[in-house]
Every structure is written in structure tokens, then in C-alpha cells.
Design an enzyme around this catalytic site. Structure first.
Site, PDB file in Angstrom:
ATOM      1  N   VAL A   1       0.823  -1.214   0.000  1.00 18.40           N
ATOM      2  CA  VAL A   1       0.000   0.000   0.000  1.00 18.40           C
ATOM      3  C   VAL A   1       0.854   1.260   0.000  1.00 18.40           C
ATOM      4  CG1 VAL A   1      -1.627   1.342   1.387  1.00 18.40           C
ATOM      5  CG2 VAL A   1      -1.989  -1.117   1.069  1.00 18.40           C
TER       6      VAL A   1
ATOM      7  N   ARG B   1     -22.575  -7.044  17.279  1.00 15.69           N
ATOM      8  CA  ARG B   1     -23.737  -6.979  18.179  1.00 15.69           C
ATOM      9  C   ARG B   1     -23.382  -7.454  19.578  1.00 15.69           C
ATOM     10  NH1 ARG B   1     -28.940  -9.361  14.759  1.00 15.69           N
ATOM     11  NH2 ARG B   1     -29.120  -7.633  13.276  1.00 15.69           N
ATOM     12  N   ARG B   2     -22.623  -8.554  19.652  1.00 18.34           N
ATOM     13  CA  ARG B   2     -22.320  -9.172  20.946  1.00 18.34           C
ATOM     14  C   ARG B   2     -20.808  -9.371  21.067  1.00 18.34           C
ATOM     15  NH1 ARG B   2     -26.638 -11.678  18.590  1.00 18.34           N
ATOM     16  NH2 ARG B   2     -28.644 -11.551  19.694  1.00 18.34           N
TER      17      ARG B   2
ATOM     18  N   GLU C   1     -15.543  -6.462  -4.960  1.00 18.28           N
ATOM     19  CA  GLU C   1     -15.177  -7.700  -5.649  1.00 18.28           C
ATOM     20  C   GLU C   1     -15.720  -8.931  -4.929  1.00 18.28           C
ATOM     21  OE1 GLU C   1     -14.366  -9.675  -8.509  1.00 18.28           O
ATOM     22  OE2 GLU C   1     -13.028  -7.957  -8.745  1.00 18.28           O
TER      23      GLU C   1
ATOM     24  N   VAL D   1     -19.410 -10.963  -5.570  1.00 23.12           N
ATOM     25  CA  VAL D   1     -19.723 -11.941  -6.620  1.00 23.12           C
ATOM     26  C   VAL D   1     -18.587 -12.946  -6.725  1.00 23.12           C
ATOM     27  CG1 VAL D   1     -20.208 -12.295  -9.068  1.00 23.12           C
ATOM     28  CG2 VAL D   1     -21.053 -10.238  -7.924  1.00 23.12           C
TER      29      VAL D   1
ATOM     30  N   GLY E   1     -16.905 -14.874  -4.632  1.00 21.62           N
ATOM     31  CA  GLY E   1     -15.869 -15.037  -3.625  1.00 21.62           C
ATOM     32  C   GLY E   1     -14.506 -14.530  -4.054  1.00 21.62           C
TER      33      GLY E   1
ATOM     34  N   GLY F   1     -22.062 -27.896   5.794  1.00 25.33           N
ATOM     35  CA  GLY F   1     -21.935 -26.461   6.008  1.00 25.33           C
ATOM     36  C   GLY F   1     -22.002 -25.623   4.751  1.00 25.33           C
TER      37      GLY F   1
ATOM     38  N   GLU G   1     -27.190 -23.007   4.264  1.00 28.41           N
ATOM     39  CA  GLU G   1     -27.665 -22.414   5.512  1.00 28.41           C
ATOM     40  C   GLU G   1     -28.848 -23.217   6.051  1.00 28.41           C
ATOM     41  OE1 GLU G   1     -26.232 -19.889   6.940  1.00 28.41           O
ATOM     42  OE2 GLU G   1     -24.883 -19.258   5.320  1.00 28.41           O
TER      43      GLU G   1
ATOM     44  N   LYS H   1     -26.227 -11.423  -7.907  1.00 24.61           N
ATOM     45  CA  LYS H   1     -24.913 -11.411  -8.549  1.00 24.61           C
ATOM     46  C   LYS H   1     -25.043 -11.177 -10.056  1.00 24.61           C
ATOM     47  CE  LYS H   1     -23.132 -14.476  -4.970  1.00 24.61           C
ATOM     48  NZ  LYS H   1     -22.759 -15.854  -4.601  1.00 24.61           N
TER      49      LYS H   1
END
Length: 431
Positions: A34, A46-47, A128, A131, A133, A186, A189, A204
Site C-alpha cells: 500500500v 452486536r455481541r 469484488e 460476486v 468469492g 456447512g 444455511e 450477482k
């Protein structure tokens, strides 16, 4: 080196936690690429107690304060969904903060609005990871191929459905059995609706079509069918024709009465095994691009998962961080073409139709008459079984989709046809 580029991360699930790890583990290499150190300013969750692997000093539940932090340069969003995420990102962009997002649903619905906010704030918007991965496809479309004329983009952009269809093809299992296996591993879902009903792929497809054809396209413009109605019998029929079944996102430049338009659709197809996309198995993704000068191009790789998606996020992060160091902006979204969307009914397709018929004289003639009445030409016909078990399997030539659909409805009402067992579109060369 320059002053550190400070990053606000929204979300720290599978992808977000991998982003944190990579930024910290590869800090020296990233800084060298960079031209400035990358520093995580905060991680909104959230948690906080559910993220023991992240430095507690970085965790916060106050998203607004993190976004409004004047020292933050880049906001990375891996939460998903439309609201309240859209409002957060619009505010960040308008205030001059660059945004990196993996949120395909949001980009497919409000991408142009987000790009306008980026332009007004002098910031970058990169996505990027939204769509396919880790597969680099969006920047090739918007940058590498920007001097070419893209004719078609067709791809497998959902790993869950590709795994299910691949297992059905390999083992002969039913859709329900393959889905159960995908869930156990896995890949799917607990609620697989977005995947198996084609919503994920449609988002996508909208992003791909908009970039490829320089025109505004949203998810609602995409014709969508899922794979839940694909049967083991469909897969077996495809195999007999040396085909396999894939859920494809198809975006193409078309001509309507001499005027250009765009056809964008997501649905299962029978695809000849000789096609490059036919061999893409398991949960992998692939995108096949046809450009006027470059010709056919294939992009292949892992389309989901924490590490592959985080890789795409980091690629975008390096790009926007470099722009910050150089006081420059990235590629501007081009919508100059403004091509209209052609309705699915007017899009030429081919059908594979399986009919449960009475095995008696005149059946084939009656069926052929219904096709002819709608100006649909038959390519091949074969009969399977005899007597009460007779089935006709018909593959058509190209015809408008509405003509094919009308033919199927007529066949459903015919006395000669006991049942329309299956209807599947066919892609690739004539069978």
C-alpha cells in the site's frame, strides 16, 4: 511511510474475523504493497462476548460512532442485508470514507445510489467479494475489459446449488438428499431459500450485467428460477444426452428490432458436458465471459467461504488504500449505455420437455401440432417406455420463451398428455 490507513470493520462473522486475522498477520506485507500501514480502528459487532479472538479494545456495538470517527479512512462492510447497512454506507461515502463491501443484495438493489454517494464524497466503492468469492471477475469487467465489447457473461455463481446439482449428477440422489448433505457439510444455511430459489444468484447476475453492459440493472430485472424442482429424473435425462444440469446466471447483449437490449436470467439449464462450465463441480464457482476482441475467457475458483471471500475483501482494501495514499480515486461506474432490459418472454431459449403420454396412435402428431401452433420447431424426439409407462422426450430449437411456455401450457391441457413431467431449458450447442 505515510500516515496509517485506518479501517472500520462492520461485522465479524466468518468473513470479518478472517479479514481481521489477515490484516494483522500480514501487516508488514500489506504496508509495503500500500505504501502505508493498515490499522484497524474498530470492529462493530452486536455481541462482543462472542468474539474472544479479537482484541476487546477494538470491539464496539456503536456503529454510528465508528463510522463517524474522523480518523477512519475506509469502511469494510461484511454484515449483509439492506437496512440499516445502506444508510451507514451512504453516510460513510458522502463523508469521504472509501467503502469495501461483500454485500451482493445491497449492491444489486442500490449500487448506483452508493456509487453516486462515493462520487459526491470523492471516495471509492469496491465490492469484488460480492460476486464469486475469491474469483477476480468484477474488476476485469470494469477495468481490464473496458476497451472491449462484452457480448455475454454466463456463470455458476452460487456454490451451494452447484454442490447440490453436482451430487445429484454424481450419485443419482434426489434434491432433498443432496440438500441434506450440503447442510451437513456447512455449504447450505439452515434456511437455504436464498440459494436454492435463485435469489443469491440473481443479485450477482444484476451486478455482473450492470458492469458488463454499462447499464443500470437491479435484482428485480433478473428473471429467476431455482433448483428445488429439479428431479433425479431430470438429471438422468440430461446424462442420456451427454449433458449436466447447472444453475446459471446468464447476462447477454441482445437485439430487439435493431435496438440493443440486455437479457438477464437465472435458472437451471441442461448444459453439454463439453462446455467449460459443465465440469465445474462441488461448491466451486466459474464465470465464462465472451468478448468481441478477447474472445472466450474463463474465471474459476472458490466462490464462498471465509478465507476466499476475505481474500477478495483484502484485494479491494489494498486498492482503495493505495488510492488514499496517492490522493486518487478508482474506476468510475459507467452507465452511459442505459440499455433496456428485455423481458424473459421475448428471450430465445430451447426447452427439454418430458411428457407422460398415452401410447397410442396419433399422440406424436397431436403433440407436434401444439408445438407448430406456437411456431416452435422440434429438434429431437424420443420415446421412453411403452403402454402406461410411455414418455415422450422433446428437445426444441430456439424460440421465444413465451412461445415455449404457451406450448407447455397447451400440452398440460391436452387429452393426449397425462402429465408434463419436467421442463428444462437447454444451453450450449444444439444437441
Amino acid at each position: 511511510m505515510s500516515t496509517p490507513i485506518r479501517i472500520a470493520l462492520l461485522g465479524c462473522g466468518t468473513v470479518g474475523s478472517e479479514v481481521v486475522r489477515l490484516v494483522q498477520d500480514q501487516s508488514a506485507d500489506l504496508a509495503a504493497r500500500v505504501g502505508a500501514p493498515l490499522e484497524i480502528a474498530g470492529v462493530a459487532v452486536r455481541r462482543p462476548e462472542r468474539h474472544p479472538d479479537v482484541d476487546p479494545a477494538l470491539l464496539t456495538t456503536d456503529v454510528d460512532a465508528l463510522i463517524d470517527d474522523p480518523t477512519v479512512d475506509v469502511v469494510i462492510e461484511v454484515i449483509g442485508g439492506i437496512e440499516p447497512v445502506k444508510g451507514w454506507l451512504l453516510r460513510a461515502l458522502r463523508s469521504g470514507k472509501s467503502v469495501v463491501s461483500a454485500n451482493k443484495a445491497l449492491l444489486a438493489e442500490a449500487g448506483d445510489e452508493l456509487h453516486a454517494a462515493a462520487a459526491s464524497g470523492g471516495a471509492d466503492l469496491y465490492y469484488e467479494a460480492a460476486v464469486a468469492g475469491a474469483i477476480p471477475i468484477l474488476r476485469p469487467l470494469s477495468e481490464s475489459l473496458t476497451g472491449d465489447r462484452i457480448q455475454r457473461v454466463m456463470g455458476i455463481v452460487n456454490g451451494t446449488t452447484n454442490f447440490i446439482l453436482s451430487r445429484m449428477d454424481e450419485t443419482g440422489s434426489s434434491f432433498a438428499e443432496a440438500l441434506a448433505e450440503a447442510t451437513d457439510l456447512g455449504y447450505a444455511e439452515a434456511d437455504p431459500t436464498a440459494d436454492v430459489d435463485g435469489f443469491d444468484a440473481a443479485s450477482k447476475a444484476a451486478i455482473l450485467a450492470g458492469l458488463a453492459f454499462h447499464s443500470p440493472v437491479v435484482a428485480d430485472d433478473v428473471y429467476r428460477e431455482g433448483i428445488s424442482q429439479v428431479t433425479a429424473g431430470d438429471v438422468a435425462s440430461a446424462r442420456e444426452m451427454n449433458c449436466t444440469i447447472k444453475l446459471l446466471a446468464i447476462c447477454e447483449r441482445v437485439s430487439d428490432d435493431g435496438a440493443e437490449a440486455i437479457a438477464v436470467r437465472v435458472h437451471p439449464v441442461m448444459l453439454p458436458r463439453a462446455h467449460p462450465l459443465a465440469g465445474v463441480g462441488d461448491a466451486f464457482n466459474a464465470v465464462f465471459v465472451e468478448a468481441e476482441a478477447a474472445g472466450p475467457l474463463m474465471f474459476y475458483g472458490k466462490g464462498a467461504g471465509g478465507a476466499p471471500t476475505a481474500s477478495a475483501v483484502l484485494g479491494d482494501l489494498v486498492a482503495v488504500a493505495r488510492n488514499r495514499v496517492a490522493h486518487a480515486a478508482g474506476t468510475v461506474l459507467e452507465r452511459y449505455a442505459g440499455l433496456p432490459i428485455r423481458p424473459m418472454g421475448l428471450t430465445p431459449t430451447r426447452y427439454h420437455v418430458s411428457l407422460d403420454v398415452a401410447d397410442r396412435a396419433g399422440v406424436l402428431a397431436a403433440v407436434a401440432t401444439e408445438f407448430a401452433a406456437n411456431d416452435v420447431s422440434i429438434s429431437t424426439v424420443r420415446q421412453e417406455g411403452r403402454g402406461e409407462d410411455a414418455q415422450l422426450v422433446i428437445v426444441t430449437h430456439m424460440a421465444p420463451d413465451e412461445a415455449l411456455a404457451a406450448t407447455v401450457e397447451k400440452l398440460r391441457a391436452s387429452d393426449m398428455v397425462r402429465d408434463v413431467v419436467s421442463v428444462m431449458r437447454v444451453e450450449g450447442k444444439e444437441l
